[in-house]
Scaffold this motif. Structure first.
Motif, PDB file in Angstrom:
ATOM      1  N   GLN A 312       0.813  -1.223   0.000  1.00  0.00           N
ATOM      2  CA  GLN A 312       0.000   0.000   0.000  1.00  0.00           C
ATOM      3  C   GLN A 312       0.849   1.277   0.000  1.00  0.00           C
ATOM      4  O   GLN A 312       0.289   2.381   0.054  1.00  0.00           O
ATOM      5  N   SER A 313       2.184   1.124  -0.017  1.00  0.00           N
ATOM      6  CA  SER A 313       3.099   2.269   0.061  1.00  0.00           C
ATOM      7  C   SER A 313       2.773   3.145   1.270  1.00  0.00           C
ATOM      8  O   SER A 313       2.862   4.365   1.222  1.00  0.00           O
ATOM      9  N   ARG A 314       2.412   2.472   2.381  1.00  0.00           N
ATOM     10  CA  ARG A 314       1.923   3.169   3.576  1.00  0.00           C
ATOM     11  C   ARG A 314       2.894   3.029   4.736  1.00  0.00           C
ATOM     12  O   ARG A 314       3.430   1.961   4.992  1.00  0.00           O
ATOM     13  N   VAL A 315       3.110   4.158   5.450  1.00  0.00           N
ATOM     14  CA  VAL A 315       3.900   4.142   6.682  1.00  0.00           C
ATOM     15  C   VAL A 315       3.044   4.758   7.782  1.00  0.00           C
ATOM     16  O   VAL A 315       2.546   5.872   7.619  1.00  0.00           O
ATOM     17  N   TYR A 325       1.520   8.093   2.681  1.00  0.00           N
ATOM     18  CA  TYR A 325       1.498   7.119   1.581  1.00  0.00           C
ATOM     19  C   TYR A 325       2.625   7.428   0.597  1.00  0.00           C
ATOM     20  O   TYR A 325       2.408   7.553  -0.613  1.00  0.00           O
ATOM     21  N   ASN A 326       3.823   7.587   1.125  1.00  0.00           N
ATOM     22  CA  ASN A 326       4.995   7.828   0.277  1.00  0.00           C
ATOM     23  C   ASN A 326       6.169   6.995   0.787  1.00  0.00           C
ATOM     24  O   ASN A 326       7.248   7.523   1.058  1.00  0.00           O
ATOM     25  N   LEU A 327       5.943   5.698   0.921  1.00  0.00           N
ATOM     26  CA  LEU A 327       6.939   4.807   1.515  1.00  0.00           C
ATOM     27  C   LEU A 327       8.313   4.898   0.841  1.00  0.00           C
ATOM     28  O   LEU A 327       9.324   4.952   1.552  1.00  0.00           O
ATOM     29  N   PRO A 328       8.413   4.931  -0.503  1.00  0.00           N
ATOM     30  CA  PRO A 328       9.765   5.009  -1.106  1.00  0.00           C
ATOM     31  C   PRO A 328      10.544   6.230  -0.630  1.00  0.00           C
ATOM     32  O   PRO A 328      11.753   6.142  -0.366  1.00  0.00           O
ATOM     33  N   ALA A 329       9.855   7.379  -0.493  1.00  0.00           N
ATOM     34  CA  ALA A 329      10.534   8.594  -0.032  1.00  0.00           C
ATOM     35  C   ALA A 329      10.972   8.448   1.423  1.00  0.00           C
ATOM     36  O   ALA A 329      12.067   8.870   1.795  1.00  0.00           O
TER      37      ALA A 329
END
Length: 356
Positions: A312-315, A325-329
């Motif tokens: 979900q690209s969630r932290v 919602y910007n897990l890669p960053a």
């Protein structure tokens, strides 16, 4: 609050005069202490002067409304008041936060420890990801990163890595990172595409100096051994690696990153001092807080503090319910938002307790 701010401004002017005196400049320790005090007070004084300027502008606008007959001037004064008055509440809140007594450890350097937890190889890989996240954040802050000891995982990452981080307000910014960091993703080692949950633990220790922790060398057992890399591969064949055991507490620290036994021993003692200092701090904090446990400030490394969900690209930080919602960053070191939200939450708690 205003009396407190006036006293701070008066002290700021005193420090400003003292710091340029030749006898102070020649005393390195005193100059360093005064420079730090000057920097801390300057932030408050600048904000206070901004607040005073605003109050003066508000008073002038109100005087126009009271004395001026010209309707056009009165309308301009009303518009100015509508713009200025909301800023008064904002500046007052900022001043209250600045007046909250600072944690005296905030300005310290830290020992950062990252360990793979439950999850086998994937946990070690995730520990490596978390380590790189902090490394990139530190680079962006202009901090220095020095590896003290590391044990690599068999499939990458680290079973354990210990580093010294040096710079401005390092502990103040990273102290809320202690705890369990959980990851949900499909591991590189997974063949059927199933999502696994694993974890890494993080400990942030304020770096202690010799004057903070007195260690009796009779309480220390020092063992030496050959340094080795992942899988037992020999790094060097001399007994340069050092294991230090503190007999009264049973704490064990080892260091093998340097080729010099003396340097490894110095590094191990630095880590040991910081762990002993943290143990003492934990006791003090427990006594101060009593039954109440701070939402963000406990630093208990057994607490699950954050989840990194890759699908979900969630932290999510579970202590304050903050989600991005910007897990890669985030994994690339952009954790400033979390640090700021945690700082705000802690300040809100302390304001409720009547710190100011």
């Amino acid at each position: 609050m205003l009396e407190q701010l006036e006293a701070i401004r008066e002290r700021f002017h005193e420090v400003s005069q003292q710091i340029v005196q030749p006898e102070v400049a020649s005393d390195v320790k005193r100059y360093k202490t005064l420079s730090k005090e000057y920097k801390d007070l300057e932030k408050i004084v600048k904000k206070y002067e901004e607040y005073q300027l605003l109050l003066g502008q508000i008073a002038s606008a109100k005087e126009v409304l009271t004395t001026e007959k010209d309707e056009e001037f009165r309308e301009m004064a009303k518009m100015e008041l509508d713009e200025l008055e909301p800023n008064q509440d904002v500046l007052e809140q900022e001043l209250k936060e600045l007046l909250i007594p600072k944690d005296p450890n905030d300005s310290r350097n830290i020992i950062l420890e990252v360990r793979g937890g439950t999850g086998g190889d994937e946990a070690a890989i995730f520990a490596g990801d978390i380590f790189r996240m902090y490394q990139r954040f530190a680079q962006n802050q202009g901090w220095q990163f020095q590896i003290m000891d590391q044990t690599e995982g068999s499939s990458g990452g680290f079973k354990e890595i210990i580093v010294s981080v040096q710079g401005e307000d390092v502990y103040g910014k990273l102290k809320f990172e202690s705890g369990v960091h959980r990851v949900q993703r499909v591991p590189a080692t997974e063949t059927q595409g199933r999502i696994h949950t694993s974890a890494a633990s993080v400990a942030v220790l304020p770096e202690a100096e010799e004057v903070d922790v007195q260690i009796n060398m009779n309480d220390i057992r020092k063992d030496t051994f050959c340094s080795s890399g992942a899988g037992g591969q020999s790094v060097n064949t001399t007994y340069s690696a050092v294991r230090v055991t503190h007999l009264p507490t049973g704490l064990v620290v080892q260091c093998q990153d340097e080729r010099s036994q003396i340097k490894n021993f110095e590094k191990a003692m630095t880590v040991l001092r910081s762990r002993l200092y943290e143990m003492e701090l934990a006791k003090q904090q427990a006594e101060i807080s009593g039954a109440r446990k701070s939402m963000v400030g406990s630093g208990d490394r057994s607490d699950k503090i954050r989840t990194y969900n890759y699908p979900q690209s969630r932290v999510t930080d579970h202590r304050i319910g903050y989600t991005v919602y910007n897990l890669p960053a985030v994994m690339d070191g952009e954790i400033g938002d979390f640090i700021e939200q945690l700082r705000i939450a802690e300040n809100a708690e302390r304001l409720k307790e009547g710190a100011v």
